[in-house]
Scaffold this motif. Structure first.
Motif: not given
Length: 328
Positions: A242-257, A131-139
Protein backbone atom coordinates in the motif's frame (compact mmCIF):
# COMPACT_ATOMS: atom_id res chain seq x y z
CA UNK A 1 25.02 19.78 16.12
CA UNK A 2 21.72 18.92 17.86
CA UNK A 3 21.27 20.96 21.07
CA UNK A 4 20.44 19.09 24.28
CA UNK A 5 18.38 21.92 25.84
CA UNK A 6 14.82 22.81 24.85
CA UNK A 7 14.26 26.43 23.69
CA UNK A 8 11.76 28.28 25.90
CA UNK A 9 9.21 28.90 23.10
CA UNK A 10 9.14 25.15 22.48
CA UNK A 11 8.55 24.46 26.18
CA UNK A 12 5.57 26.79 26.35
CA UNK A 13 3.98 25.66 23.08
CA UNK A 14 4.46 21.92 23.67
CA UNK A 15 3.25 22.25 27.25
CA UNK A 16 0.11 24.06 26.12
CA UNK A 17 -0.66 21.60 23.29
CA UNK A 18 0.12 18.37 25.16
CA UNK A 19 -1.51 19.48 28.41
CA UNK A 20 -4.69 20.57 26.61
CA UNK A 21 -4.80 17.43 24.45
CA UNK A 22 -4.50 14.78 27.16
CA UNK A 23 -6.20 16.88 29.87
CA UNK A 24 -5.60 14.14 32.45
CA UNK A 25 -3.12 14.33 35.30
CA UNK A 26 -2.85 10.54 35.39
CA UNK A 27 -2.02 10.31 31.66
CA UNK A 28 0.49 13.16 31.86
CA UNK A 29 2.18 11.71 34.95
CA UNK A 30 2.53 8.39 33.14
CA UNK A 31 3.73 10.03 29.90
CA UNK A 32 6.50 12.00 31.59
CA UNK A 33 7.37 9.37 34.20
CA UNK A 34 7.76 6.55 31.66
CA UNK A 35 10.12 8.70 29.60
CA UNK A 36 12.45 9.56 32.46
CA UNK A 37 11.26 12.97 33.68
CA UNK A 38 12.75 13.48 37.18
CA UNK A 39 10.99 14.12 40.49
CA UNK A 40 7.38 14.13 41.60
CA UNK A 41 4.69 15.53 39.28
CA UNK A 42 4.64 19.37 39.40
CA UNK A 43 1.65 21.19 40.85
CA UNK A 44 -0.87 23.11 38.74
CA UNK A 45 -3.28 22.40 35.90
CA UNK A 46 -2.38 20.09 33.02
CA UNK A 47 -0.79 22.80 30.88
CA UNK A 48 1.30 24.24 33.72
CA UNK A 49 2.32 20.72 34.76
CA UNK A 50 3.70 19.97 31.28
CA UNK A 51 5.54 23.27 31.07
CA UNK A 52 6.99 22.94 34.57
CA UNK A 53 8.17 19.39 33.93
CA UNK A 54 9.86 20.38 30.67
CA UNK A 55 11.58 23.28 32.48
CA UNK A 56 12.74 20.90 35.21
CA UNK A 57 14.10 18.50 32.60
CA UNK A 58 15.88 21.41 30.91
CA UNK A 59 17.57 22.39 34.19
CA UNK A 60 18.85 18.86 34.93
CA UNK A 61 22.39 18.48 33.49
CA UNK A 62 22.12 14.68 33.76
CA UNK A 63 19.25 14.52 31.26
CA UNK A 64 19.28 15.11 27.51
CA UNK A 65 16.21 17.32 27.49
CA UNK A 66 15.79 17.40 23.71
CA UNK A 67 15.86 13.59 23.61
CA UNK A 68 13.17 13.35 26.28
CA UNK A 69 11.06 15.92 24.40
CA UNK A 70 11.04 13.65 21.35
CA UNK A 71 9.84 10.71 23.43
CA UNK A 72 7.09 12.79 25.04
CA UNK A 73 5.87 13.99 21.63
CA UNK A 74 5.89 10.71 19.72
CA UNK A 75 2.39 9.53 20.72
CA UNK A 76 0.70 12.84 19.91
CA UNK A 77 2.65 13.59 16.72
CA UNK A 78 2.10 10.10 15.28
CA UNK A 79 -1.69 10.02 15.62
CA UNK A 80 -2.35 11.23 12.03
CA UNK A 81 -5.77 12.71 12.94
CA UNK A 82 -5.99 15.35 10.22
CA UNK A 83 -9.77 15.12 10.27
CA UNK A 84 -9.72 16.35 13.90
CA UNK A 85 -9.26 20.15 13.76
CA UNK A 86 -8.12 20.33 17.41
CA UNK A 87 -5.34 17.78 16.84
CA UNK A 88 -4.37 19.40 13.53
CA UNK A 89 -4.09 22.84 15.15
CA UNK A 90 -1.87 21.46 17.92
CA UNK A 91 0.24 19.47 15.47
CA UNK A 92 0.79 22.54 13.27
CA UNK A 93 1.69 24.69 16.29
CA UNK A 94 4.34 22.21 17.40
CA UNK A 95 5.76 21.85 13.87
CA UNK A 96 5.96 25.64 13.56
CA UNK A 97 7.63 26.33 16.91
CA UNK A 98 10.17 23.58 16.24
CA UNK A 99 10.91 24.99 12.78
CA UNK A 100 11.18 28.53 14.20
CA UNK A 101 13.91 27.18 16.49
CA UNK A 102 15.69 25.23 13.72
CA UNK A 103 14.37 21.89 14.94
CA UNK A 104 12.12 19.20 13.49
CA UNK A 105 10.36 16.10 14.77
CA UNK A 106 11.08 12.65 13.35
CA UNK A 107 8.23 10.07 13.60
CA UNK A 108 10.51 7.67 15.50
CA UNK A 109 10.51 10.12 18.41
CA UNK A 110 13.67 12.08 17.60
CA UNK A 111 14.21 15.83 17.51
CA UNK A 112 16.86 16.88 15.01
CA UNK A 113 18.44 20.12 13.84
CA UNK A 114 17.39 21.53 10.48
CA UNK A 115 19.90 24.38 10.30
CA UNK A 116 22.05 22.67 7.70
CA UNK A 117 19.29 20.84 5.90
CA UNK A 118 17.98 21.39 2.42
CA UNK A 119 14.51 22.76 1.79
CA UNK A 120 12.93 19.33 1.26
CA UNK A 121 13.69 16.17 3.19
CA UNK A 122 12.25 14.02 0.39
CA UNK A 123 11.45 14.62 -3.29
CA UNK A 124 9.21 12.33 -5.35
CA UNK A 125 9.92 11.65 -9.05
CA UNK A 126 7.32 9.51 -10.80
CA UNK A 127 5.54 8.78 -14.10
CA UNK A 128 2.09 10.33 -14.48
CA UNK A 129 0.11 7.09 -14.72
CA UNK A 130 1.03 6.32 -11.11
CA UNK A 131 0.09 9.76 -9.74
CA UNK A 132 -2.82 8.52 -7.59
CA UNK A 133 -0.57 6.06 -5.76
CA UNK A 134 2.31 8.54 -5.33
CA UNK A 135 -0.10 11.24 -4.13
CA UNK A 136 -1.15 8.91 -1.29
CA UNK A 137 2.52 8.32 -0.48
CA UNK A 138 3.11 12.09 -0.44
CA UNK A 139 0.17 12.63 1.92
CA UNK A 140 1.44 9.99 4.36
CA UNK A 141 4.93 11.50 4.27
CA UNK A 142 3.54 15.00 4.80
CA UNK A 143 1.66 13.86 7.90
CA UNK A 144 4.97 12.83 9.45
CA UNK A 145 7.56 15.34 8.25
CA UNK A 146 5.33 18.28 7.26
CA UNK A 147 3.82 19.16 3.89
CA UNK A 148 6.44 21.86 3.31
CA UNK A 149 9.23 19.23 3.54
CA UNK A 150 7.88 16.99 0.75
CA UNK A 151 8.59 17.90 -2.88
CA UNK A 152 5.44 16.76 -4.64
CA UNK A 153 4.26 18.98 -7.49
CA UNK A 154 0.61 19.29 -6.39
CA UNK A 155 1.75 20.74 -3.04
CA UNK A 156 3.31 23.72 -4.86
CA UNK A 157 0.94 24.57 -7.72
CA UNK A 158 1.23 28.34 -7.20
CA UNK A 159 5.03 28.26 -7.04
CA UNK A 160 5.29 26.02 -10.10
CA UNK A 161 3.04 28.16 -12.32
CA UNK A 162 6.03 29.68 -14.12
CA UNK A 163 7.49 29.69 -17.66
CA UNK A 164 10.86 28.15 -16.70
CA UNK A 165 9.46 25.16 -14.85
CA UNK A 166 11.33 22.74 -17.10
CA UNK A 167 14.58 23.88 -15.46
CA UNK A 168 13.31 25.18 -12.10
CA UNK A 169 11.63 21.95 -10.95
CA UNK A 170 14.37 19.48 -11.91
CA UNK A 171 16.94 21.68 -10.18
CA UNK A 172 14.99 21.39 -6.91
CA UNK A 173 15.53 17.63 -7.07
CA UNK A 174 19.26 18.06 -7.49
CA UNK A 175 20.01 20.94 -5.10
CA UNK A 176 17.17 21.31 -2.59
CA UNK A 177 16.25 17.74 -1.59
CA UNK A 178 17.88 15.53 1.01
CA UNK A 179 16.50 12.26 -0.39
CA UNK A 180 15.11 11.68 -3.89
CA UNK A 181 12.60 8.83 -4.12
CA UNK A 182 12.43 7.77 -7.77
CA UNK A 183 9.35 5.72 -8.67
CA UNK A 184 10.27 3.59 -11.66
CA UNK A 185 8.17 1.69 -14.16
CA UNK A 186 8.74 0.16 -17.58
CA UNK A 187 7.95 3.48 -19.33
CA UNK A 188 9.84 5.78 -16.93
CA UNK A 189 12.60 6.61 -19.42
CA UNK A 190 10.02 7.60 -22.08
CA UNK A 191 8.25 10.24 -20.00
CA UNK A 192 9.15 13.86 -20.77
CA UNK A 193 9.09 15.16 -17.19
CA UNK A 194 10.85 12.11 -15.81
CA UNK A 195 13.64 12.68 -18.33
CA UNK A 196 13.94 16.34 -17.34
CA UNK A 197 14.16 15.46 -13.66
CA UNK A 198 16.57 12.63 -14.35
CA UNK A 199 18.94 14.84 -16.30
CA UNK A 200 19.74 16.55 -13.00
CA UNK A 201 19.37 13.52 -10.75
CA UNK A 202 21.84 11.48 -12.79
CA UNK A 203 24.52 14.06 -12.00
CA UNK A 204 24.28 12.90 -8.38
CA UNK A 205 25.14 9.35 -9.42
CA UNK A 206 28.47 10.65 -10.67
CA UNK A 207 29.30 12.29 -7.33
CA UNK A 208 29.53 11.50 -3.63
CA UNK A 209 25.81 12.37 -3.41
CA UNK A 210 24.71 9.14 -5.12
CA UNK A 211 23.32 7.80 -1.84
CA UNK A 212 20.70 10.58 -1.86
CA UNK A 213 18.77 8.53 -4.43
CA UNK A 214 16.27 5.82 -3.48
CA UNK A 215 14.76 3.64 -6.21
CA UNK A 216 11.25 2.20 -5.92
CA UNK A 217 9.76 0.24 -8.80
CA UNK A 218 6.31 -0.80 -9.96
CA UNK A 219 7.87 -3.24 -12.44
CA UNK A 220 10.96 -5.40 -12.77
CA UNK A 221 12.59 -2.87 -15.08
CA UNK A 222 16.18 -4.16 -15.12
CA UNK A 223 18.86 -1.82 -16.45
CA UNK A 224 17.99 1.47 -18.14
CA UNK A 225 21.50 2.71 -18.99
CA UNK A 226 20.30 5.68 -21.05
CA UNK A 227 19.17 7.39 -17.83
CA UNK A 228 21.86 5.90 -15.60
CA UNK A 229 20.08 2.90 -14.02
CA UNK A 230 22.41 -0.06 -14.17
CA UNK A 231 21.98 -3.77 -13.50
CA UNK A 232 22.71 -4.45 -9.87
CA UNK A 233 21.22 -1.15 -8.65
CA UNK A 234 18.99 -1.86 -5.66
CA UNK A 235 15.36 -0.83 -5.46
CA UNK A 236 12.23 -1.34 -3.36
CA UNK A 237 9.69 -3.50 -5.15
CA UNK A 238 6.27 -1.87 -4.73
CA UNK A 239 4.24 -4.90 -5.82
CA UNK A 240 1.05 -5.14 -3.77
CA UNK A 241 2.26 -2.88 -0.98
CA UNK A 242 0.00 0.00 0.00
CA UNK A 243 0.97 3.66 -0.28
CA UNK A 244 1.24 3.83 3.50
CA UNK A 245 3.66 0.89 3.55
CA UNK A 246 5.83 2.56 0.89
CA UNK A 247 5.78 5.85 2.82
CA UNK A 248 6.93 3.99 5.94
CA UNK A 249 9.84 2.46 4.00
CA UNK A 250 10.87 5.95 2.81
CA UNK A 251 10.66 7.18 6.42
CA UNK A 252 12.88 4.27 7.46
CA UNK A 253 15.46 5.42 4.92
CA UNK A 254 15.26 8.98 6.25
CA UNK A 255 15.81 7.62 9.75
CA UNK A 256 18.85 5.62 8.62
CA UNK A 257 20.32 8.73 7.00
CA UNK A 258 19.52 10.95 10.00
CA UNK A 259 21.26 8.57 12.41
CA UNK A 260 24.60 8.65 10.59
CA UNK A 261 26.71 10.64 13.09
CA UNK A 262 28.84 13.48 11.81
CA UNK A 263 27.91 13.00 8.15
CA UNK A 264 25.51 15.36 6.31
CA UNK A 265 22.32 13.76 5.14
CA UNK A 266 22.58 12.39 1.62
CA UNK A 267 26.30 11.65 1.90
CA UNK A 268 26.04 8.43 3.88
CA UNK A 269 26.86 5.02 2.52
CA UNK A 270 24.74 2.24 4.00
CA UNK A 271 27.04 -0.74 4.65
CA UNK A 272 26.23 -3.70 2.46
CA UNK A 273 26.69 -7.34 3.36
CA UNK A 274 29.77 -7.41 1.14
CA UNK A 275 31.34 -4.65 3.24
CA UNK A 276 30.62 -6.48 6.49
CA UNK A 277 31.45 -10.00 5.36
CA UNK A 278 33.95 -10.52 2.54
CA UNK A 279 32.54 -12.84 -0.09
CA UNK A 280 34.13 -14.51 -3.10
CA UNK A 281 34.25 -12.45 -6.31
CA UNK A 282 31.53 -13.26 -8.81
CA UNK A 283 31.20 -12.70 -12.54
CA UNK A 284 27.96 -10.79 -11.93
CA UNK A 285 29.75 -8.39 -9.56
CA UNK A 286 32.53 -7.90 -12.10
CA UNK A 287 29.98 -7.21 -14.84
CA UNK A 288 28.19 -4.68 -12.65
CA UNK A 289 31.38 -2.72 -11.99
CA UNK A 290 32.39 -2.85 -15.66
CA UNK A 291 28.98 -1.50 -16.62
CA UNK A 292 29.28 1.23 -14.00
CA UNK A 293 32.76 2.17 -15.25
CA UNK A 294 31.48 2.50 -18.82
CA UNK A 295 28.62 4.71 -17.66
CA UNK A 296 30.90 6.95 -15.59
CA UNK A 297 33.37 7.35 -18.45
CA UNK A 298 30.53 8.32 -20.78
CA UNK A 299 29.30 10.90 -18.28
CA UNK A 300 32.81 12.29 -17.75
CA UNK A 301 32.98 13.22 -21.42
CA UNK A 302 29.83 15.35 -21.06
CA UNK A 303 30.88 17.32 -17.98
CA UNK A 304 32.50 20.75 -18.30
CA UNK A 305 32.43 21.80 -14.63
CA UNK A 306 35.86 21.15 -13.05
CA UNK A 307 34.49 20.21 -9.63
CA UNK A 308 32.01 17.72 -11.06
CA UNK A 309 34.69 16.29 -13.36
CA UNK A 310 37.02 15.76 -10.39
CA UNK A 311 34.24 13.99 -8.46
CA UNK A 312 33.41 11.65 -11.33
CA UNK A 313 37.10 10.90 -11.90
CA UNK A 314 37.34 9.74 -8.30
CA UNK A 315 34.44 7.37 -8.88
CA UNK A 316 36.04 6.10 -12.09
CA UNK A 317 39.20 5.24 -10.15
CA UNK A 318 37.08 3.50 -7.51
CA UNK A 319 35.35 1.44 -10.22
CA UNK A 320 38.68 0.50 -11.79
CA UNK A 321 40.03 -0.60 -8.39
CA UNK A 322 36.95 -2.78 -7.80
CA UNK A 323 37.35 -4.37 -11.24
CA UNK A 324 40.99 -5.18 -10.46
CA UNK A 325 39.97 -6.71 -7.12
CA UNK A 326 37.45 -8.92 -8.92
CA UNK A 327 40.06 -10.13 -11.40
CA UNK A 328 39.00 -8.01 -14.36
Amino acid sequence: MIPDRIPNPVIYTVGDVIGSWYYSHTKLNTLFGENGAPGDPPEGNCVRKCQAWLKRVNDDPEINAIDLLGKVLVDFMSRDLHIDPRWKEGYDRIQKVLADNNLAFHPEGKIFSIQAQKRFCVALSFPGEHRDFVEEVASHLASHVGRERVLYDKFYEAEFARPDLDTYLPNLYRTASELIAVFLCADYAKKRWCKLEWRFIRQLICSSDASRIMFLSFDDIGAVPEIGILSGDGYVSIGKRTAQEIAEIILQRLKIDAEKPGVPMGQQVIPTKCEREPSPPSSSALGKWQEKLAFLQTEEAKIADAEQRFAIQQRIEEAKEKIRELGG
